[in-house]
Scaffold this active site. Structure first.
Site, short mmCIF file in Angstrom:
data_model
loop_
_atom_site.label_atom_id
_atom_site.label_comp_id
_atom_site.label_asym_id
_atom_site.label_seq_id
_atom_site.Cartn_x
_atom_site.Cartn_y
_atom_site.Cartn_z
N TYR A 69 -2.88 1.53 13.67
CA TYR A 69 -1.48 1.35 13.26
C TYR A 69 -0.80 0.27 14.08
CZ TYR A 69 -1.34 4.90 9.72
OH TYR A 69 -1.54 5.57 8.53
N ARG A 72 -1.80 -3.05 12.65
CA ARG A 72 -1.07 -3.31 11.40
C ARG A 72 0.38 -3.68 11.72
NH1 ARG A 72 -1.72 1.74 7.68
NH2 ARG A 72 -0.16 0.60 6.46
N GLN A 107 7.19 2.32 -1.10
CA GLN A 107 6.08 3.01 -0.44
C GLN A 107 5.68 2.23 0.81
OE1 GLN A 107 3.11 4.57 -3.72
NE2 GLN A 107 3.92 2.59 -4.34
N HIS A 125 7.54 6.57 2.42
CA HIS A 125 6.41 6.87 3.31
C HIS A 125 6.68 6.44 4.74
CE1 HIS A 125 3.75 6.85 -0.54
NE2 HIS A 125 4.40 7.98 -0.39
N CYS A 136 8.13 16.21 21.78
CA CYS A 136 9.58 16.45 21.80
C CYS A 136 10.30 15.82 20.62
CB CYS A 136 10.18 15.92 23.11
SG CYS A 136 10.23 14.11 23.19
N CYS A 154 4.95 9.44 25.59
CA CYS A 154 6.40 9.65 25.69
C CYS A 154 6.73 9.99 27.15
CB CYS A 154 6.78 10.82 24.77
SG CYS A 154 8.49 11.36 24.92
N THR A 194 2.17 -1.97 -7.21
CA THR A 194 1.58 -0.71 -6.76
C THR A 194 0.52 -0.24 -7.74
OG1 THR A 194 1.99 1.60 -6.12
CG2 THR A 194 3.41 0.69 -7.85
N SER A 195 -0.52 0.40 -7.17
CA SER A 195 -1.60 0.92 -8.01
C SER A 195 -1.16 2.21 -8.70
CB SER A 195 -2.85 1.18 -7.15
OG SER A 195 -2.49 2.00 -6.04
N ASN A 219 2.77 -6.31 -12.00
CA ASN A 219 1.64 -6.05 -11.12
C ASN A 219 0.54 -7.08 -11.36
OD1 ASN A 219 1.01 -3.95 -9.07
ND2 ASN A 219 -0.87 -3.76 -10.25
C1 BV8 Z 1 1.82 15.16 -0.31
C2 BV8 Z 1 1.92 5.54 4.55
C3 BV8 Z 1 1.88 17.45 -0.32
C4 BV8 Z 1 0.83 5.53 5.59
C5 BV8 Z 1 0.85 6.30 2.49
C6 BV8 Z 1 -0.38 15.52 -6.57
C7 BV8 Z 1 0.87 15.89 -6.09
C8 BV8 Z 1 1.17 15.78 -4.74
C9 BV8 Z 1 0.20 15.29 -3.84
C10 BV8 Z 1 -1.02 14.92 -4.33
C11 BV8 Z 1 -1.31 15.02 -5.67
N1 BV8 Z 1 -2.58 14.60 -5.85
C12 BV8 Z 1 -3.09 14.20 -4.66
C13 BV8 Z 1 -2.18 14.40 -3.71
C14 BV8 Z 1 -2.36 14.10 -2.30
C15 BV8 Z 1 -1.97 12.68 -1.91
C16 BV8 Z 1 -2.38 11.65 -2.94
O1 BV8 Z 1 -1.55 11.21 -3.72
N2 BV8 Z 1 -3.62 11.23 -2.90
C17 BV8 Z 1 -4.06 10.15 -3.77
C18 BV8 Z 1 -5.17 9.37 -3.09
C19 BV8 Z 1 -4.49 10.71 -5.10
N3 BV8 Z 1 -0.56 12.61 -1.66
C20 BV8 Z 1 -0.11 12.96 -0.45
O2 BV8 Z 1 -0.83 13.41 0.44
C21 BV8 Z 1 1.38 12.81 -0.18
N4 BV8 Z 1 1.86 14.04 0.37
O3 BV8 Z 1 1.48 15.19 -1.45
O4 BV8 Z 1 2.15 16.24 0.39
C22 BV8 Z 1 2.42 18.55 0.43
C23 BV8 Z 1 3.13 19.50 -0.26
C24 BV8 Z 1 3.60 20.56 0.43
C25 BV8 Z 1 3.35 20.68 1.80
C26 BV8 Z 1 2.65 19.70 2.49
C27 BV8 Z 1 2.17 18.62 1.80
C28 BV8 Z 1 1.68 11.75 0.84
C29 BV8 Z 1 1.20 10.42 0.36
C30 BV8 Z 1 1.68 9.32 1.33
C31 BV8 Z 1 0.50 8.70 2.04
N5 BV8 Z 1 0.96 7.56 2.85
N6 BV8 Z 1 1.34 5.30 3.23
C32 BV8 Z 1 0.26 4.15 5.80
O5 BV8 Z 1 0.79 3.16 5.26
O6 BV8 Z 1 -0.74 4.07 6.53
S1 BV8 Z 1 0.10 5.94 1.04
C33 BV8 Z 1 -0.14 4.24 0.88
O7 BV8 Z 1 -1.05 4.02 -0.19
C34 BV8 Z 1 1.07 3.49 0.43
O8 BV8 Z 1 2.24 3.93 1.03
C35 BV8 Z 1 1.10 3.67 -1.05
O9 BV8 Z 1 1.85 4.81 -1.40
C36 BV8 Z 1 -0.32 4.03 -1.37
C37 BV8 Z 1 -0.90 3.15 -2.43
O10 BV8 Z 1 -0.76 1.87 -2.03
P1 BV8 Z 1 -0.06 0.76 -2.96
O11 BV8 Z 1 1.24 0.47 -2.33
O12 BV8 Z 1 -0.05 1.09 -4.39
O13 BV8 Z 1 -1.08 -0.36 -2.68
P2 BV8 Z 1 -2.51 -0.50 -3.32
O14 BV8 Z 1 -3.31 -1.32 -2.37
O15 BV8 Z 1 -3.05 0.82 -3.76
O16 BV8 Z 1 -2.20 -1.34 -4.63
C38 BV8 Z 1 -1.58 -2.60 -4.52
C39 BV8 Z 1 -1.28 -3.04 -5.92
O17 BV8 Z 1 -0.60 -4.28 -5.84
C40 BV8 Z 1 -2.52 -3.26 -6.76
O18 BV8 Z 1 -2.36 -2.61 -8.01
C41 BV8 Z 1 -2.59 -4.79 -6.94
O19 BV8 Z 1 -3.03 -5.14 -8.25
C42 BV8 Z 1 -1.15 -5.19 -6.77
N7 BV8 Z 1 -0.94 -6.52 -6.20
C43 BV8 Z 1 -1.64 -7.12 -5.21
N8 BV8 Z 1 -1.06 -8.33 -4.94
C44 BV8 Z 1 0.00 -8.45 -5.77
C45 BV8 Z 1 0.09 -7.30 -6.57
N9 BV8 Z 1 1.06 -7.11 -7.49
C46 BV8 Z 1 1.96 -8.11 -7.64
N10 BV8 Z 1 1.95 -9.24 -6.90
C47 BV8 Z 1 0.99 -9.45 -5.97
N11 BV8 Z 1 0.99 -10.59 -5.24
ZN ZN Z 2 8.30 13.49 24.09
#
Ligand code: BV8
Ligand code: ZN
Length: 251
Positions: A69, A72, A107, A125, A136, A154, A194-195, A219
């Site tokens: 992290y 990044r 996101q 996020h 703490c 901390c 976003t994907s 996208n």
């Molecule tokens: C939760 C921060 C539950 C960290 C991130 C159904 C319902 C609820 C949850 C789930 C569910 N099914 C599965 C889940 C679990 C999970 C999930 O969704 N898994 C996925 C893999 C299926 N979800 C969770 O865990 C979430 N929490 O559900 O909690 C809960 C309930 C009760 C009690 C406790 C818990 C939390 C999810 C958050 C994770 N954190 N980020 C970090 O950054 O390190 S996720 C991270 O990846 C991003 O934030 C973003 O959300 C995600 C996807 O990334 P994208 O932004 O879309 O980027 P990606 O690379 O995928 O795509 C880029 C796109 O851009 C591409 O399409 C490309 O074509 C395009 N592109 C590229 N260049 C360009 C472009 N477009 C235009 N112009 C360009 N130049």
């Molecule tokens: Zn502390």
């Protein structure tokens, strides 16, 4: 000649009363920040981000995860907003000046939207700039150089973690409530760079559609929502957004 940006979309933006924009890593790609899916280059190529971005990974190996992290975060520090970020600032300014509403649900954890000047931003996020103590809860923004020790400590002796939402963690309640309020009034919803697979955020597109909003995807590649939206514009957000805003608000 078929224009990349349909005239109907330009007209819909020009007369929109309540716009919600949902962004992902693709909006920051042209600023030099690798998208989540291609974030794993070089040293990290052998890891799957889905495996690293979890509380379990941090508990198992706080050194490696905090180092990933911080790397990044330092890359983000070297990046600046691109024309796509700036076009969204102009879109917000023109809509608000016309008495319309604008909400940006991101996101992304890089805060480039805020650096560009976007005002009504909801961070779904969290932020890579904010780190908090696991013991703490003390929070602090880290805008300097390398954190120096991994994991960072901390003053109370606890270890500190990045202030992002990991897989398996709940999104901030207040943010979800504000997003839901914005979606309730929304008449035009954009999904940009976003994907659209991570839940529950990706579900906002379906909610907006169910509540009667017109929906747009901008996208580089097709996604699971490309066939669902009213307008799907394939291409780079840094090129499409300035043209769209220019035409809609005749800058
Ligand atoms: C939760 C921060 C539950 C960290 C991130 C159904 C319902 C609820 C949850 C789930 C569910 N099914 C599965 C889940 C679990 C999970 C999930 O969704 N898994 C996925 C893999 C299926 N979800 C969770 O865990 C979430 N929490 O559900 O909690 C809960 C309930 C009760 C009690 C406790 C818990 C939390 C999810 C958050 C994770 N954190 N980020 C970090 O950054 O390190 S996720 C991270 O990846 C991003 O934030 C973003 O959300 C995600 C996807 O990334 P994208 O932004 O879309 O980027 P990606 O690379 O995928 O795509 C880029 C796109 O851009 C591409 O399409 C490309 O074509 C395009 N592109 C590229 N260049 C360009 C472009 N477009 C235009 N112009 C360009 N130049
Ligand atoms: Zn502390």
């Amino acid at each position: 000649m078929e224009r990349r940006i349909p005239d109907g979309l330009v007209a819909a933006l020009a007369r929109a009363k309540c716009v919600v924009v949902f962004t992902g890593a693709g909006v920051s790609a042209e600023s030099g920040i690798p998208t989540f899916r291609d974030a794993m280059s070089g040293l990290w190529a052998r890891f799957d981000p889905m495996q690293l971005a979890t509380p379990e990974a941090f508990m198992r190996d706080p050194v490696m995860v905090s180092r990933w992290y911080d790397e990044r975060r330092l890359n983000c520090a070297a990046c600046t907003p691109n024309p796509g970020h700036r076009a969204l600032v102009l879109m917000e300014e023109r809509l608000v000046a016309a008495g319309s509403e604008f909400t940006l649900l991101t996101q992304n954890v890089d805060r480039l939207h805020q650096a560009a000047g976007s005002r009504n931003v909801l961070e779904l996020h969290g932020s890579i700039w904010e780190w908090r103590c696991c013991a703490c809860g003390a929070r602090r923004e880290e805008r300097g150089g390398p954190l120096g020790e991994y994991p960072p400590r901390c003053a109370c002796g606890g270890i500190r973690r990045p202030g992002v939402v990991w897989f398996g963690e709940q999104l901030p309640g207040a943010v979800c409530a504000a997003a839901d309020r914005a979606l309730g009034e929304c008449d035009l919803f954009f999904s940009i760079g976003t994907s659209a697979v991570v839940q529950p955020a990706a579900g906002f597109i379906h909610t907006a559609k169910k509540r009667g909003a017109r929906t747009v995807e901008i996208n580089r590649d097709p996604t699971p929502v490309s066939d669902l939206v009213d307008w799907s514009v394939m291409g780079k957000s840094g090129e499409i957004l300035p043209e769209l805003v220019d035409r809609a608000f005749k800058n």
